[in-house]
Design a protein around this motif. Structure first.
Motif, PDB file in Angstrom:
ATOM      1  N   ALA A 240       0.836  -1.188  -0.220  1.00 30.08           N
ATOM      2  CA  ALA A 240       0.099   0.026   0.087  1.00 30.08           C
ATOM      3  C   ALA A 240       0.775   1.326  -0.127  1.00 30.08           C
ATOM      4  CB  ALA A 240      -1.024   0.108   1.321  1.00 30.08           C
ATOM      5  N   ASP A 241       1.979   1.127  -0.801  1.00 21.20           N
ATOM      6  CA  ASP A 241       3.071   2.181  -1.089  1.00 21.20           C
ATOM      7  C   ASP A 241       2.690   2.777  -2.496  1.00 21.20           C
ATOM      8  OD1 ASP A 241       5.609   3.584  -2.050  1.00 21.20           O
ATOM      9  OD2 ASP A 241       5.712   3.563   0.149  1.00 21.20           O
ATOM     10  N   ALA A 242       2.480   4.031  -2.601  1.00 20.31           N
ATOM     11  CA  ALA A 242       2.040   4.601  -4.024  1.00 20.31           C
ATOM     12  C   ALA A 242       3.263   4.234  -4.972  1.00 20.31           C
ATOM     13  CB  ALA A 242       1.424   6.020  -3.911  1.00 20.31           C
ATOM     14  N   LEU A 243       4.479   4.204  -4.454  1.00 22.66           N
ATOM     15  CA  LEU A 243       5.588   4.442  -5.297  1.00 22.66           C
ATOM     16  C   LEU A 243       6.162   3.112  -5.628  1.00 22.66           C
ATOM     17  CD1 LEU A 243       7.672   7.447  -4.140  1.00 22.66           C
ATOM     18  CD2 LEU A 243       6.352   7.228  -6.208  1.00 22.66           C
ATOM     19  N   GLN A 244       5.909   2.376  -4.602  1.00 19.23           N
ATOM     20  CA  GLN A 244       6.431   0.785  -4.827  1.00 19.23           C
ATOM     21  C   GLN A 244       5.664  -0.004  -5.868  1.00 19.23           C
ATOM     22  OE1 GLN A 244       6.825  -0.871  -0.886  1.00 19.23           O
ATOM     23  NE2 GLN A 244       8.501   0.337  -0.262  1.00 19.23           N
TER      24      GLN A 244
ATOM     25  N   LEU B 236      11.736   1.527  -9.823  1.00 19.06           N
ATOM     26  CA  LEU B 236      12.022   2.592  -8.495  1.00 19.06           C
ATOM     27  C   LEU B 236      12.272   1.743  -7.514  1.00 19.06           C
ATOM     28  CD1 LEU B 236      10.618   4.557 -10.727  1.00 19.06           C
ATOM     29  CD2 LEU B 236       9.527   5.640  -8.719  1.00 19.06           C
ATOM     30  N   ASP B 237      13.602   1.177  -7.124  1.00 25.15           N
ATOM     31  CA  ASP B 237      13.680   0.337  -6.156  1.00 25.15           C
ATOM     32  C   ASP B 237      14.510   1.081  -4.922  1.00 25.15           C
ATOM     33  OD1 ASP B 237      12.747  -1.757  -7.684  1.00 25.15           O
ATOM     34  OD2 ASP B 237      14.403  -2.007  -8.792  1.00 25.15           O
ATOM     35  N   ARG B 238      15.858   1.744  -5.271  1.00 26.24           N
ATOM     36  CA  ARG B 238      16.676   2.135  -4.453  1.00 26.24           C
ATOM     37  C   ARG B 238      15.823   3.450  -3.572  1.00 26.24           C
ATOM     38  NH1 ARG B 238      18.902  -0.991  -7.181  1.00 26.24           N
ATOM     39  NH2 ARG B 238      21.102  -1.118  -7.650  1.00 26.24           N
ATOM     40  N   GLY B 239      15.033   4.285  -4.223  1.00 23.47           N
ATOM     41  CA  GLY B 239      14.350   5.416  -3.729  1.00 23.47           C
ATOM     42  C   GLY B 239      13.033   5.159  -3.135  1.00 23.47           C
ATOM     43  N   THR B 240      12.554   3.866  -2.936  1.00 26.83           N
ATOM     44  CA  THR B 240      11.418   3.565  -2.346  1.00 26.83           C
ATOM     45  C   THR B 240      11.543   2.745  -1.267  1.00 26.83           C
ATOM     46  OG1 THR B 240      10.974   1.913  -3.956  1.00 26.83           O
ATOM     47  CG2 THR B 240      10.321   4.078  -4.800  1.00 26.83           C
ATOM     48  N   ALA B 241      12.738   2.095  -0.895  1.00 30.50           N
ATOM     49  CA  ALA B 241      12.820   1.390   0.052  1.00 30.50           C
ATOM     50  C   ALA B 241      12.062  -0.035  -0.011  1.00 30.50           C
ATOM     51  CB  ALA B 241      12.630   1.818   1.359  1.00 30.50           C
ATOM     52  N   LYS B 242      12.148  -0.406  -1.434  1.00 31.40           N
ATOM     53  CA  LYS B 242      11.060  -1.394  -1.645  1.00 31.40           C
ATOM     54  C   LYS B 242      11.948  -2.737  -1.211  1.00 31.40           C
ATOM     55  CE  LYS B 242       9.858  -1.266  -5.887  1.00 31.40           C
ATOM     56  NZ  LYS B 242       9.841  -1.292  -7.691  1.00 31.40           N
ATOM     57  N   PRO B 243      10.986  -3.571  -0.726  1.00 28.27           N
ATOM     58  CA  PRO B 243      11.562  -4.956   0.046  1.00 28.27           C
ATOM     59  C   PRO B 243      12.562  -5.604  -1.072  1.00 28.27           C
ATOM     60  CG  PRO B 243       9.319  -4.860   0.314  1.00 28.27           C
ATOM     61  CD  PRO B 243       9.303  -3.812  -0.748  1.00 28.27           C
TER      62      PRO B 243
ATOM     63  N   ARG C 161      18.366   7.006   6.319  1.00 26.95           N
ATOM     64  CA  ARG C 161      18.302   6.187   5.154  1.00 26.95           C
ATOM     65  C   ARG C 161      18.097   6.865   3.977  1.00 26.95           C
ATOM     66  NH1 ARG C 161      12.162   3.602   4.731  1.00 26.95           N
ATOM     67  NH2 ARG C 161      11.590   5.720   3.771  1.00 26.95           N
ATOM     68  N   ALA C 162      17.972   8.272   3.569  1.00 22.50           N
ATOM     69  CA  ALA C 162      18.131   8.795   2.523  1.00 22.50           C
ATOM     70  C   ALA C 162      19.636   8.895   2.164  1.00 22.50           C
ATOM     71  CB  ALA C 162      17.894  10.550   2.660  1.00 22.50           C
ATOM     72  N   HIS C 163      20.824   8.911   2.940  1.00 23.38           N
ATOM     73  CA  HIS C 163      21.826   8.897   2.691  1.00 23.38           C
ATOM     74  C   HIS C 163      22.436   7.551   2.119  1.00 23.38           C
ATOM     75  CE1 HIS C 163      23.272  12.786   3.516  1.00 23.38           C
ATOM     76  NE2 HIS C 163      22.581  12.922   4.604  1.00 23.38           N
ATOM     77  N   ALA C 164      21.730   6.450   2.748  1.00 19.75           N
ATOM     78  CA  ALA C 164      22.119   4.941   2.582  1.00 19.75           C
ATOM     79  C   ALA C 164      21.526   4.873   1.200  1.00 19.75           C
ATOM     80  CB  ALA C 164      21.445   4.296   3.544  1.00 19.75           C
ATOM     81  N   MET C 165      20.327   5.345   0.896  1.00 21.32           N
ATOM     82  CA  MET C 165      19.821   5.008  -0.421  1.00 21.32           C
ATOM     83  C   MET C 165      20.738   5.711  -1.584  1.00 21.32           C
ATOM     84  SD  MET C 165      15.545   4.935  -0.026  1.00 21.32           S
ATOM     85  CE  MET C 165      15.618   6.664   0.312  1.00 21.32           C
ATOM     86  N   LEU C 166      21.180   6.908  -1.023  1.00 20.71           N
ATOM     87  CA  LEU C 166      22.163   7.478  -2.171  1.00 20.71           C
ATOM     88  C   LEU C 166      23.305   6.874  -2.522  1.00 20.71           C
ATOM     89  CD1 LEU C 166      22.465  10.060  -3.899  1.00 20.71           C
ATOM     90  CD2 LEU C 166      23.914  10.913  -2.021  1.00 20.71           C
TER      91      LEU C 166
ATOM     92  N   GLU D 163      20.222   4.847 -10.433  1.00 21.49           N
ATOM     93  CA  GLU D 163      18.652   4.388 -10.758  1.00 21.49           C
ATOM     94  C   GLU D 163      18.097   5.241 -11.683  1.00 21.49           C
ATOM     95  OE1 GLU D 163      16.035   1.982  -8.022  1.00 21.49           O
ATOM     96  OE2 GLU D 163      15.306   3.898  -7.814  1.00 21.49           O
ATOM     97  N   ILE D 164      18.098   6.630 -11.246  1.00 25.76           N
ATOM     98  CA  ILE D 164      17.404   7.451 -12.047  1.00 25.76           C
ATOM     99  C   ILE D 164      18.024   7.739 -13.441  1.00 25.76           C
ATOM    100  CG2 ILE D 164      16.866  10.121 -12.259  1.00 25.76           C
ATOM    101  CD1 ILE D 164      16.632   9.961  -9.035  1.00 25.76           C
ATOM    102  N   GLY D 165      19.392   7.604 -13.524  1.00 26.79           N
ATOM    103  CA  GLY D 165      20.207   7.725 -14.655  1.00 26.79           C
ATOM    104  C   GLY D 165      19.704   6.667 -15.663  1.00 26.79           C
ATOM    105  N   ASP D 166      19.584   5.357 -15.176  1.00 19.68           N
ATOM    106  CA  ASP D 166      19.129   4.266 -15.820  1.00 19.68           C
ATOM    107  C   ASP D 166      17.704   4.605 -16.345  1.00 19.68           C
ATOM    108  OD1 ASP D 166      21.636   3.035 -15.474  1.00 19.68           O
ATOM    109  OD2 ASP D 166      20.844   1.766 -13.787  1.00 19.68           O
ATOM    110  N   LEU D 167      16.597   4.874 -15.568  1.00 20.27           N
ATOM    111  CA  LEU D 167      15.401   5.138 -16.052  1.00 20.27           C
ATOM    112  C   LEU D 167      15.368   6.362 -17.100  1.00 20.27           C
ATOM    113  CD1 LEU D 167      13.547   5.114 -12.704  1.00 20.27           C
ATOM    114  CD2 LEU D 167      13.369   3.387 -14.206  1.00 20.27           C
TER     115      LEU D 167
END
Length: 313
Positions: A37-41, A46-53, A212-217, A224-228
């Motif tokens: 129930a996460d609107a981005l996952q 979009l994996d790194r920036g959404t903390a997807k399982p 978490r923001a720094h860990a995702m970076l 990931e954004i560049g690849d998209l």
């Protein structure tokens, strides 16, 4: 809808409070299945920036409504509720417990309480608003939304182009605000649910958000954004309007430094967490829990679920 002997468990609350970890632990204990129930996952890529399982978690426990849309596709609370109800029915038919997890409050309301139906929006209205967006910019449309539908404007992040357009489309097409449509009772059957709300002391939550923001970076968020982008996803895609993605996209376009982007990501995420806390405090959450210790949190929730008739294996 099929009759269900199995009640749905929902794990809700602000970002970074440990919802995904708790849901996974509960799913393992109860041989349950997880519904996102996460609107981005819902978006592929979009994996790194959404903390997807991660893949290991999804291999250990069945997960539903992850990676179901391309980043260019639009998604609504109504469509989410339709798909989630289907997944819940299928899980219940297998005699397993559905565990819905996420922080997208309006999606969860649509799922468990239903939404009043908004009439279809004519294509001409949508096209006219998109031309205005290109001509006048998002800030002008946002200001109009504040005047015409202040309740919706208050719950939308300032940079949410997709939902700002949607709210203005409804006003333009129906003469009524989106919030007034959403306040009407739904004819849909309400789903039985036990909801577990997670919260944390503000200082600890803010530390977690920054970490978490720094860990995702470090984990490859920029890449990931560049690849998209190289894969053909335009910078106007709905998925890129999300917190974090839109700031890093501006950095990649040369509009700000990486440090400036990260400061704004952390600030915007903190504001979002406050809005989530306010939202869920107003909803009918069955019980609230606050613990920085994952194991202690799990035991407290298991004890609560046991008192409510949810048994272990």
């Amino acid at each position: 809808m099929s009759d269900r002997a199995v009640i749905t468990v929902a794990v809700v609350g602000p970002t970074c409070t440990g919802k995904s970890g708790l849901a996974l632990a509960l799913a393992r204990r109860y041989a349950a299945e997880i519904v996102n129930a996460d609107a981005l996952q819902v978006y592929r890529g979009l994996d790194r920036g959404t903390a997807k399982p991660d893949l290991a978690a999804r291999a250990a426990v069945p997960h539903h409504l992850f990676d179901i849309l391309d980043p260019c596709e639009r998604f609504s609370a109504g469509e989410f509720a339709r798909r989630a109800r289907t997944a819940i029915d299928e899980i219940a038919a297998r005699g397993r417990i559905p565990i819905v997890v996420g922080g997208s409050g309006f999606y969860l309301r649509a799922l468990f309480r239903g939404l009043a139906g908004v009439p279809p929006i004519p294509l001409a209205v949508r096209d006219a608003l998109r031309r205005r967006l290109e001509r006048e910019g998002l800030e002008a449309l946002r200001a109009e939304l504040v005047e015409r539908d202040p309740a919706t404007a208050r719950r939308l992040p300032p940079g949410d182009r997709q939902r700002t357009l949607r709210a203005l489309e409804v006003v333009a097409a129906t003469g009524r605000s989106l919030s007034s449509w959403q306040a009407e009772p739904s004819a849909e059957e309400r789903l039985p649910v036990l909801s577990v709300g997670l919260t944390l002391p503000r200082a600890l939550l803010y530390d977690r958000i920054a970490a978490r923001a720094h860990a995702m970076l470090r984990g490859g968020w920029l890449e990931e954004i560049g690849d998209l982008l190289r894969g053909g996803v335009p910078d106007s895609a709905p998925a890129f309007q999300a917190i974090g993605y839109r700031q890093l996209l501006r950095h990649l376009q040369g509009a700000c430094t990486l440090e400036e982007a990260m400061v704004e990501i952390i600030r915007a995420t903190r504001r979002y967490a406050k809005r989530q806390e306010t939202w869920f405090r107003r909803e009918q959450v069955s019980a609230w829990f606050s613990s920085p210790d994952a194991f202690g949190l799990e035991q407290d929730v298991i004890e609560f679920l046991s008192r409510e008739g949810i048994g272990g294996r």
